[in-house]
Scaffold this active site. Structure first.
Site, PDB file in Angstrom:
ATOM      1  N   LYS A  93     -58.160 -74.018 -41.178  1.00 20.00           N
ATOM      2  CA  LYS A  93     -57.100 -75.043 -41.182  1.00 20.00           C
ATOM      3  C   LYS A  93     -57.625 -76.389 -40.687  1.00 20.00           C
ATOM      4  O   LYS A  93     -57.317 -77.436 -41.263  1.00 20.00           O
ATOM      5  CB  LYS A  93     -55.928 -74.580 -40.320  1.00 20.00           C
ATOM      6  CG  LYS A  93     -54.804 -75.600 -40.160  1.00 20.00           C
ATOM      7  CD  LYS A  93     -53.587 -74.984 -39.518  1.00 20.00           C
ATOM      8  CE  LYS A  93     -53.878 -74.456 -38.120  1.00 20.00           C
ATOM      9  NZ  LYS A  93     -54.230 -75.552 -37.161  1.00 20.00           N
ATOM     10  N   ARG A 169     -44.450 -74.040 -35.058  1.00 19.65           N
ATOM     11  CA  ARG A 169     -45.012 -72.692 -34.939  1.00 19.65           C
ATOM     12  C   ARG A 169     -43.927 -71.619 -34.965  1.00 19.65           C
ATOM     13  O   ARG A 169     -44.223 -70.463 -35.229  1.00 19.65           O
ATOM     14  CB  ARG A 169     -45.814 -72.572 -33.642  1.00 19.65           C
ATOM     15  CG  ARG A 169     -47.178 -73.213 -33.692  1.00 19.65           C
ATOM     16  CD  ARG A 169     -47.995 -72.846 -32.458  1.00 19.65           C
ATOM     17  NE  ARG A 169     -49.371 -73.302 -32.575  1.00 19.65           N
ATOM     18  CZ  ARG A 169     -49.802 -74.477 -32.154  1.00 19.65           C
ATOM     19  NH1 ARG A 169     -48.951 -75.296 -31.579  1.00 19.65           N
ATOM     20  NH2 ARG A 169     -51.065 -74.835 -32.300  1.00 19.65           N
ATOM     21  N   ARG A 204     -67.991 -66.896 -34.007  1.00 19.65           N
ATOM     22  CA  ARG A 204     -67.890 -68.343 -33.780  1.00 19.65           C
ATOM     23  C   ARG A 204     -68.576 -68.730 -32.469  1.00 19.65           C
ATOM     24  O   ARG A 204     -68.454 -68.035 -31.457  1.00 19.65           O
ATOM     25  CB  ARG A 204     -66.413 -68.745 -33.760  1.00 19.65           C
ATOM     26  CG  ARG A 204     -66.159 -70.226 -33.755  1.00 19.65           C
ATOM     27  CD  ARG A 204     -64.722 -70.529 -34.172  1.00 19.65           C
ATOM     28  NE  ARG A 204     -63.724 -69.801 -33.372  1.00 19.65           N
ATOM     29  CZ  ARG A 204     -62.414 -69.880 -33.594  1.00 19.65           C
ATOM     30  NH1 ARG A 204     -61.967 -70.632 -34.603  1.00 19.65           N
ATOM     31  NH2 ARG A 204     -61.587 -69.191 -32.848  1.00 19.65           N
ATOM     32  N   ARG A 233     -66.424 -68.712 -26.934  1.00 16.17           N
ATOM     33  CA  ARG A 233     -65.175 -69.034 -26.244  1.00 16.17           C
ATOM     34  C   ARG A 233     -64.533 -67.758 -25.712  1.00 16.17           C
ATOM     35  O   ARG A 233     -64.613 -66.692 -26.334  1.00 16.17           O
ATOM     36  CB  ARG A 233     -64.220 -69.778 -27.179  1.00 16.17           C
ATOM     37  CG  ARG A 233     -64.802 -71.122 -27.627  1.00 16.17           C
ATOM     38  CD  ARG A 233     -63.773 -72.026 -28.252  1.00 16.17           C
ATOM     39  NE  ARG A 233     -63.088 -71.457 -29.402  1.00 16.17           N
ATOM     40  CZ  ARG A 233     -62.329 -72.179 -30.226  1.00 16.17           C
ATOM     41  NH1 ARG A 233     -62.180 -73.483 -30.022  1.00 16.17           N
ATOM     42  NH2 ARG A 233     -61.726 -71.610 -31.250  1.00 16.17           N
ATOM     43  N   ARG A 244     -53.661 -62.303 -31.066  1.00 13.44           N
ATOM     44  CA  ARG A 244     -53.206 -63.618 -31.542  1.00 13.44           C
ATOM     45  C   ARG A 244     -52.714 -63.544 -32.981  1.00 13.44           C
ATOM     46  O   ARG A 244     -51.771 -64.237 -33.365  1.00 13.44           O
ATOM     47  CB  ARG A 244     -54.350 -64.639 -31.416  1.00 13.44           C
ATOM     48  CG  ARG A 244     -54.667 -65.009 -29.964  1.00 13.44           C
ATOM     49  CD  ARG A 244     -56.045 -65.626 -29.850  1.00 13.44           C
ATOM     50  NE  ARG A 244     -56.185 -66.864 -30.591  1.00 13.44           N
ATOM     51  CZ  ARG A 244     -57.363 -67.447 -30.837  1.00 13.44           C
ATOM     52  NH1 ARG A 244     -58.485 -66.888 -30.435  1.00 13.44           N
ATOM     53  NH2 ARG A 244     -57.398 -68.582 -31.511  1.00 13.44           N
TER      54      ARG A 244
END
Length: 598
Positions: A93, A169, A204, A233, A244
């Site tokens: 995104k 959201r 990532r 992260r 999530r």
């Protein structure tokens, strides 16, 4: 001399013009038998149109809603693009937002960036947000929505357009934006399988020095030096990513329901250039459509039609005494009511009523058709549901106790009909449209507006107390009455319900008319039709006269307009051609009836 009797409740309107700004279809047809000329010299403005007997009737199918072409207001100024985009973590995104903003010049608005910027600037709203952020709590919707709407109000956004990144959201956030008039041209959802999203997140890596994001396989760093300083992260673990995704799917499904009419799903597992190619083509098409719309010569603008010859505008359909009404006539009135109601709701009106007494919608005649009333309600409810509003359609239940218990005849079977009607291709009933009764317990937090079908008092029972409790619970949410009948009726003993009568009548009169239509007849005969009276918010009351053209043809021409609902005497004077400022003192029996009906 023409004499007209009418019951009237004057309505004060402000800032209206002489005629409605939209054009109706031209109706020119052979007049009905009941609409031929008559030597009678009196006109009657009645609640009860002609009772037609020995007419063939047909059943209106309620299986499918009517689909008719609506007159849309077209803007003469080019509007910039308004885009919302949603995607799960690692869906790409962020990359697509950069490409979209770069090509189309849109202002990229990310709630995370807004929160950090407001907090860093030390603004009042930023300090409030900072209190939550510093303690690890979610920032409340009202704070985030306030920041978003403030950003959208700035000149650069108005000139260039906007791209809302990952917001709203939740459905609650979407409803808050909708109430503030924030609507996108398109709502893009990037769809990527879970296994790919998990792989993207787990692989990532973050460069703490530059902030660049890499992937150990898909997009590795350029050098070993960068590779050595990359970090993972804390929330990029498989367990946290799965958690999530569960939250994201639940929220996006609810949010997408608010934008179903502009929803566009894009396959996000393809290369970023291919994904952007599809999005770019979509936005190019929307942009071109906006330009064509702005440049077209079909723009409908608000104007005073006084310079236009009134006999060239046929705003009232003919053959209104022919029963059953044709589909064209029914659709005309459904659309007429819909546009007036939409304008009133858009202007913030919250207590509205629709009064339409064409023969098929008049319960005092033997040609009354409950199917026509249900179709009208369905058109209104579906239209507002299409705009993302949650509509509750309410029918009063049984009133009284014991031998006096019962439902008004006009409403008998209405609830069952509503339950078995077809509510559109996407089955709006149960989602955006729900059914209920009249009373405060029916008002729920998720309801955006309420449509009350023909609320009315019964002998010995008053619905107004339940209505008042319901509207109090609804607050400033719109409540729309369709053909209400709220006059006090006598109890079973024949005595009027005197206690609290003044307060009840004041409450009943607090609903503002957004649409009014009634036919004018010769007194005593109820035919032929002499004309009609019509009001469509926010425009004045219009008095029409039916005129025979060539043999077999008829039309309606407008005689005058009134800012308030005209009395019987004022309508009489209009047909007599008397000047508006001529003061007339009515005496005798007509003075008595005029005093009652005014």
């Amino acid at each position: 001399m023409f004499h007209i009797s009418s019951s009237s409740c004057p309505l004060h309107l402000k800032n209206h013009v002489t005629f409605s700004p939209y054009t109706y279809p031209s109706f020119t047809s052979s007049p009905s038998t009941s609409s031929q000329s008559s030597p009678s010299s009196c006109v009657s403005f009645l609640c009860s149109p002609l009772r037609i007997r020995q007419q063939k009737t047909q059943q209106i199918s309620l299986s499918k809603p009517f689909k008719f072409k609506r007159s849309e207001v077209k803007c003469s100024v080019r509007e910039p693009l308004k885009v919302m985009i949603s995607g799960a973590p690692a869906s790409g995104k962020g990359t697509q937002c950069q490409l979209i903003a770069q090509k189309f010049g849109l202002v990229h608005i990310s709630t995370g960036d807004l929160l950090r910027a407001e907090a860093a600037a030390g603004t009042k709203i930023g300090n409030k947000a900072k209190e939550y952020m510093n303690t690890g709590r979610l920032v409340p919707d009202e704070i985030v929505t306030a920041m978003v709407t403030t950003r959208l109000s700035l000149n650069d956004v108005k000139e260039r357009g906007w791209l809302l990144d990952g917001y709203p959201r939740t459905l609650m956030q979407a409803k808050s934006l909708e109430k503030l008039g924030v609507k996108p041209d398109v709502y893009i959802v990037l769809e990527v399988p879970d296994e790919i999203l998990i792989d993207r997140c787990v692989g990532r890596r973050l460069d703490p020095m530059t902030g660049e994001i890499y992937h150990i396989r898909g997009s590795p760093p350029e050098s070993d030096e960068i590779k050595r300083r990359l970090l993972t992260r804390v929330d990029d673990t498989e367990e946290k990513v799965k958690a999530r995704l569960v939250i994201y799917k639940r929220n996006v499904e609810a949010t997408a329901s608010a934008y179903s009419s502009v929803l566009k799903k894009v396959d996000g597992q393809r290369p970023k250039d291919v994904v952007f190619g599809e999005i770019s083509s979509l936005l190019d098409q929307i942009k071109n459509d906006k330009i064509k719309l702005a440049e077209s010569g079909n723009s409908i603008v608000k104007s005073n039609r006084s310079s236009e010859a009134p006999d060239k505008w046929r705003g009232i359909p003919t053959r209104l005494n022919n029963i059953p009404h044709t589909r064209e006539i029914r659709e005309y009135f459904y659309e007429d009511v819909l546009q007036a109601t939409q304008r009133a709701v858009k202007d913030g009106k919250s207590r509205l009523k629709v009064e339409i007494n064409i023969p098929e919608l008049n319960p005092e005649t033997d040609v009354y058709r409950i199917g026509t009333l249900m179709e009208l309600v369905r058109v209104l409810a579906l239209s507002f549901a299409d705009d993302g509003k949650r509509v509750k359609v309410c029918v009063q239940g049984s009133m009284g106790v014991g031998a006096l218990a019962g439902t008004p005849l006009q409403l008998a079977g209405t609830r069952k009909i509503l339950e078995f009607m077809d509510w559109g291709d996407y089955d709006a009933k149960g989602t955006f449209i729900n059914l209920g009764s009249i009373g405060p317990k029916e008002v729920e937090e998720e309801d955006d507006m309420f449509i009350l079908i023909a609320p009315q008092n019964a002998v010995g029972n008053c619905i107004i107390d339940d209505m008042k409790a319901m509207t109090d619970a609804a607050g400033d949410r719109p409540v729309i009455l369709i053909n209400p009948r709220l006059k006090d009726l006598p109890a079973s003993s024949g005595i009027m319900q005197a206690m609290g009568r003044d307060q009840r009548l004041v409450y009943a009169a607090s609903f503002e008319s957004c649409y009014f239509f009634r036919l004018l007849y010769y007194i005593g005969t109820q035919y032929p039709i002499m004309g009609a009276i019509r009001m469509s918010y926010p425009y004045p009351y219009e008095i029409y006269k039916r005129v025979d053209e060539s043999p077999g043809k008829e039309k309606y021409i407008i005689l005058t307009t009134f800012e308030q609902k005209p009395t019987g005497e004022e309508i009489n004077d209009t047909f007599d051609g008397k000047p508006r400022n001529q003061v007339k003192q009515t005496t005798g029996v007509w003075g008595f009836f005029s005093g009652i009906f005014s």
